[in-house]
Design an enzyme around this catalytic site. Sequence first.
Site, PDB file in Angstrom:
ATOM      1  CB  ALA A   1      -8.301  10.198   3.392  1.00  0.00           C
TER       2      ALA A   1
ATOM      3  CD  GLU B   1     -11.175   3.799   0.150  1.00  0.00           C
ATOM      4  OE1 GLU B   1     -11.961   3.064   0.759  1.00  0.00           O
ATOM      5  OE2 GLU B   1     -10.744   4.872   0.631  1.00  0.00           O
TER       6      GLU B   1
END
Length: 257
Positions: free
Chosen positions: A62, A111
């Site tokens: 992220a 993810e």
Amino acid sequence: MEFLKWTTENTVATVTITRPPANALSSGLLKELSILLDELEKSSDVRAIVIHGEGKFFSAGADIKEFTTIETGEEFSKLSEYGQKVFERMETFPKPIVAAIHGAALGGGLELAMACHIRLVAENAKLGLPELQLGLIPGFAGSQRLPRYVGIAKAAEMLLTSDPVTGIQAVEYGLANHAYPEAELMENAYKMAGAIAKKSPVSVKAAIDLLSYAKTGQFHEGVKKEADYFGQVFISEDAKEGIGAFIEKRQPVFTGK
């Protein structure tokens, strides 16, 4: 689009993450991905999708610098919920998505990969969820998808140590389908996607829908709890220390507050 580009050939779409240097998953990139899924679902020319990263990485995580612009735990939880929603749509998408992973798929990058139907990896790739190194936790359903693939014991080890696994290990643990030398990765991704694209879209869509029934109600409860904890952990002093240490490229000193 600023962070994604896509092309189609022989009913296989190639989606490329183009956010150098690490293809970090910002909120802007997630929004573009949602828009792109709309386009891909409507396109009669697309029957299968290959997603990969431009440059050295699939996606190294992220956007940590973006985290410093978020002021409240509630905002952080909403970011988690949005990412979860996009990735859930990917996992239930009516057209198969093949992730071709080279370099690294870490944190949000892993993810994203776990939300794809099939994961092909370079043998020397690194896959992991290192969020605890920053005093954070996974926020895009990683805490719930990882145990489904590798089992509780291995998921606990990967989460709590933050240690990544190689592409070869990812296949051994059930996290990835096949590992190849990096130079052969995309060739094999297109080969698999092309073979699937030749099948009836009606039966492929039905098969993907049936796979979703393997999820239990506890999975969805866990995803919701993950978003709640994502916000709670974010406002801790440890999270501020972990994010600051990451940006300053030093080891964090956690106090448990």
